[in-house]
Design a protein around this motif. Structure first.
Motif, PDB file in Angstrom:
ATOM      1  N   ASP A 152       5.462  41.763  36.947  1.00 27.71           N
ATOM      2  CA  ASP A 152       4.831  40.831  37.894  1.00 27.71           C
ATOM      3  C   ASP A 152       3.881  41.566  38.840  1.00 27.71           C
ATOM      4  O   ASP A 152       2.865  41.021  39.242  1.00 27.71           O
ATOM      5  N   GLN A 153       4.246  42.809  39.189  1.00 28.64           N
ATOM      6  CA  GLN A 153       3.428  43.559  40.144  1.00 28.64           C
ATOM      7  C   GLN A 153       2.417  44.487  39.459  1.00 28.64           C
ATOM      8  O   GLN A 153       1.321  44.699  39.951  1.00 28.64           O
ATOM      9  N   ILE A 154       2.834  45.084  38.329  1.00 32.29           N
ATOM     10  CA  ILE A 154       1.956  46.010  37.600  1.00 32.29           C
ATOM     11  C   ILE A 154       1.909  45.547  36.145  1.00 32.29           C
ATOM     12  O   ILE A 154       2.935  45.526  35.461  1.00 32.29           O
ATOM     13  N   ALA A 155       0.733  45.130  35.695  1.00 35.75           N
ATOM     14  CA  ALA A 155       0.617  44.471  34.391  1.00 35.75           C
ATOM     15  C   ALA A 155       0.879  45.414  33.221  1.00 35.75           C
ATOM     16  O   ALA A 155       1.480  45.038  32.225  1.00 35.75           O
ATOM     17  N   TYR A 156       0.399  46.663  33.342  1.00 32.30           N
ATOM     18  CA  TYR A 156       0.530  47.598  32.222  1.00 32.30           C
ATOM     19  C   TYR A 156       0.315  49.010  32.730  1.00 32.30           C
ATOM     20  O   TYR A 156      -0.145  49.216  33.870  1.00 32.30           O
ATOM     21  N   CYS A 157       0.657  49.967  31.871  1.00 34.68           N
ATOM     22  CA  CYS A 157       0.502  51.385  32.184  1.00 34.68           C
ATOM     23  C   CYS A 157      -0.294  52.011  31.042  1.00 34.68           C
ATOM     24  O   CYS A 157      -0.230  51.527  29.905  1.00 34.68           O
ATOM     25  N   VAL A 158      -1.048  53.069  31.316  1.00 36.30           N
ATOM     26  CA  VAL A 158      -1.726  53.792  30.233  1.00 36.30           C
ATOM     27  C   VAL A 158      -1.277  55.254  30.233  1.00 36.30           C
ATOM     28  O   VAL A 158      -0.866  55.788  31.270  1.00 36.30           O
ATOM     29  N   ASP A 159      -1.346  55.871  29.055  1.00 35.14           N
ATOM     30  CA  ASP A 159      -0.985  57.285  28.942  1.00 35.14           C
ATOM     31  C   ASP A 159      -1.756  57.904  27.781  1.00 35.14           C
ATOM     32  O   ASP A 159      -2.006  57.227  26.770  1.00 35.14           O
ATOM     33  N   ARG A 160      -2.135  59.180  27.912  1.00 35.26           N
ATOM     34  CA  ARG A 160      -2.903  59.851  26.850  1.00 35.26           C
ATOM     35  C   ARG A 160      -2.017  60.322  25.702  1.00 35.26           C
ATOM     36  O   ARG A 160      -2.523  60.681  24.647  1.00 35.26           O
ATOM     37  N   ASN A 161      -0.702  60.362  25.909  1.00 35.96           N
ATOM     38  CA  ASN A 161       0.214  60.857  24.876  1.00 35.96           C
ATOM     39  C   ASN A 161       0.534  59.723  23.889  1.00 35.96           C
ATOM     40  O   ASN A 161       1.180  58.753  24.251  1.00 35.96           O
TER      41      ASN A 161
END
Length: 414
Positions: free
Chosen positions: A340-349
């Motif tokens: 609800d607060q953070i839609a998604y995360c990204v990572d280079r791995n």
């Protein structure tokens, strides 16, 4: 009347009655959830950091067996951070020079991961041997030509290597001493394999920074201990080792590199040792007072992040996270943050992409997802590499995306 169980110190056995901070129930920080198992229930364990008032070792309750954490496939590959590789290369050059290492020398690294460090010794012709319990990272090291034993480091293994005639000039380990449940056995193993003037160097995040900079997000089950020079010198001395130099490093939010040798070795004590001893004395690390009040400072970070996310939400601003880091998982779980607060995360791995973050269940994508969606804010979870991240994402910055870190307080960078 119920008696809550008081755990014993994993080094000296004394009762642990002093709390540094209790972060509640949390899943394992590196237990990323494959999308296929998105609906499966998740194991959560108490995450409670305490300080031993006898030997001053700070530690979390031993609730998860090590083989549940560092088994066949461990998600952390050291080689994904450029700043870390540069740090390792500089260390290898420095030690090769200081110890006059050559083709007849031997460097042994404990927890050698994917060969990220030993490759630099090998590159200048110094023989190396890696010890690494996780098979998938060891296989990558072998491809780089770094011979690697797939085993946990123990005193028994050290005894066997000594019997095989292994006489390293240098044993090194970075960010592993904190990860071992039986820290005494680990250190006795080092002492067992050292001979003459051979040197052991170990790097670990300094407890002084954790406390002063409210880095509670570096607390997770995989980190059994949170080390001060005070506690390390006691453990080393019990195993027959003497600390002769300490360097303060910027890595991992502020680390120490401790140089040790056998008690009777010829290395003279250098000024770095007294300096860090004095810093810890000033912080009252030899007194319960030095550890009090940390919980309230963690709660202030939690409230600050939640306030920021709430105002972003009310302002219809989108927030994404960068870096599926263990420290991020501690932060998100302690703060009760979810999709609800953070839609998604990204990572280079790639090993972390197409998974959900443990606890918060936030989905992880590759870094280009940020360019596809252009969020208003990017919360950088591994704050220790925030400059590197902002450099990588200059194009987003130019388009108005702003970067945020939460520790030691919410900071929004234009």
């Amino acid at each position: 009347m119920t008696h809550s169980h008081t755990p014993a110190c994993r080094s000296c056995g004394a009762a642990l009655t002093l709390t540094l901070v209790d972060l509640g129930l949390s899943p394992l920080a590196n237990s990323y959830i494959p999308l296929a198992r998105a609906d499966a229930p998740e194991a959560k364990y108490p995450l409670h950091a305490r300080v031993c008032e006898n030997c001053w070792l700070c530690q979390v309750d031993d609730v998860v067996p090590a083989d549940h954490i560092f088994h066949g496939d461990y998600a952390y590959f050291s080689s994904f951070s450029e700043s870390w590789l540069a740090h390792c290369k500089a260390y290898a050059a420095k030690m090769t020079d200081q110890l006059r290492l050559n083709g007849r020398s031997l460097v042994v690294e404990i927890a050698s991961n994917d060969g990220y460090l030993l490759q630099y010794f090998k590159g200048v012709g110094v023989p190396v041997l890696g010890i690494e319990p996780s098979g998938n990272t060891a296989a990558v090291a072998e491809k780089k030509g770094v011979p690697t034993l797939v085993e946990f480091w123990t005193e028994a293994l050290a005894t066997r290597l000594h019997a095989e005639g292994k006489r390293p000039d240098l044993i090194c380990s970075a960010n592993v001493l904190a990860h071992v449940p039986d820290i005494n056995d680990f250190v006795r193993g080092v002492a067992r394999l050292l001979t003459g003037d051979a040197v052991y160097t170990v790097e670990f995040p300094h407890l002084l920074n954790l406390i002063q900079k409210v880095q509670f997000d570096t607390i997770y089950h995989e980190h059994y201990s949170y080390l001060s020079l005070l506690a390390v010198e006691k453990i080393f001395a019990d195993a027959g080792l003497r600390v002769f130099e300490v360097e303060e490093l910027p890595t991992h939010g502020g680390s120490l590199r401790v140089y040790a040798c056998l008690k009777e070795a010829s290395h003279a004590e250098r000024p770095g040792v007294a300096k860090v001893r004095a810093d810890e004395k000033a912080a009252r690390f030899d007194d319960a007072e030095g550890y009090m009040g940390f919980t309230a400072r963690c709660e202030a970070v939690r409230d600050g992040l939640n306030d920021f996310l709430m105002s972003a939400h009310h302002g219809r601003k989108t927030v994404a996270a960068y870096g599926a880091a263990a420290k991020g998982n501690t932060l998100l779980n302690y703060c009760g943050v979810g999709t609800d607060q953070i839609a998604y995360c990204v990572d280079r791995n790639p090993a972390k992409q197409k998974t959900l973050l443990p606890g918060s269940r936030i989905p992880v994508y590759d870094a280009d997802e940020l360019r596809r969606r252009r969020p208003d804010f990017v919360l950088i979870l591994p704050w220790n590499i925030k400059d590197e991240v902002m450099d990588q994402l200059q194009d987003l910055r130019a388009q108005g995306t702003r970067f945020v870190t939460a520790v030691p307080n919410v900071s929004v960078m234009a």
